[in-house]
Design an enzyme around this catalytic site. Sequence first.
Site, PDB file in Angstrom:
ATOM      1  CG  ASP A  90      -2.067  -0.981   1.081  1.00 35.93           C
ATOM      2  OD1 ASP A  90      -2.221  -1.574  -0.011  1.00 35.93           O
ATOM      3  OD2 ASP A  90      -2.809  -1.166   2.066  1.00 35.93           O
ATOM      4  N   GLY A  91       2.000   1.228   0.677  1.00 29.44           N
ATOM      5  CA  GLY A  91       2.877   2.391   0.711  1.00 29.44           C
ATOM      6  C   GLY A  91       3.377   2.769  -0.671  1.00 29.44           C
ATOM      7  CG  ASP A 104       2.301  11.271  22.434  1.00 29.58           C
ATOM      8  OD1 ASP A 104       2.476  12.106  23.338  1.00 29.58           O
ATOM      9  OD2 ASP A 104       2.599  10.064  22.548  1.00 29.58           O
ATOM     10  CB  THR A 155      -7.322   0.256   6.438  1.00 28.17           C
ATOM     11  OG1 THR A 155      -6.937   0.854   5.192  1.00 28.17           O
ATOM     12  CG2 THR A 155      -8.793  -0.108   6.377  1.00 28.17           C
ATOM     13  CB  SER A 186      -6.728   6.431  11.446  1.00 31.03           C
ATOM     14  OG  SER A 186      -7.887   6.558  12.230  1.00 31.03           O
ATOM     15  CB  SER A 229      -1.736   1.817  13.960  1.00 31.01           C
ATOM     16  OG  SER A 229      -1.496   1.053  12.800  1.00 31.01           O
TER      17      SER A 229
END
Length: 221
Positions: A73-74, A176, A187, A190, A192
Amino acid sequence: IAVFGRSLGENRKHVIRQLYEQLYKSNVEVVVYEPFLKSTKALLPAHVSPLTFNSAQSLSEQNCNCLFTVGGDGTLLEAVTLVRNSSLPILGLNTGRLGFLTGFTAEEVELAVQMAIDGSYIIDKRALIEMQSDGEPFGDFPFALNEITFHKKESSTMITVHVHMNGQKLNSYWADGLIISTPTGSTGYSLSCGGPILMPESSSFVITPIAPHNLNVRPLI
């Protein structure tokens, strides 16, 4: 047909070799991302020399019908920054792990090539998110397919993010950082951080705090 990828592990080189072979067997004019071609040149069929591109401008000048990404996906997300607003369809061959965005597995190369040539696919439109700010931290392309994230620098101190929507204050987050995610990005980072999964065609965004120090603050659609 354009081909885009990053470096491949030894166990995945057969995928790009098969992709090249299927494209040339089908008499397709192949245009390869220049850095990717350097690392995969030995996998090309003998005596062929594809055209190359190395930027959004040079890709648009090739007048391609579609673009294959080889990776996860990256890799597909990185290809979006090259396609930009050209409406060039992106078709992903997944050689990564999860592959939420990449539609074909490494075993479906022949099928993917045939569908691309026949045009037997449906265009899946995805929402982008745009960041407007003083200065240009992302140059001339301040858009994201997944998310825009505000994150603290390397420090043990939390930051406070004040969020307004349509001129009305929504919340102040002590955390943070904060993720503003599209449905596609739900997916990704967010998820994670505890965010919900949205259907890609939904017209919603997700606000997900990163390690918030508020008991009553949770991701918000």
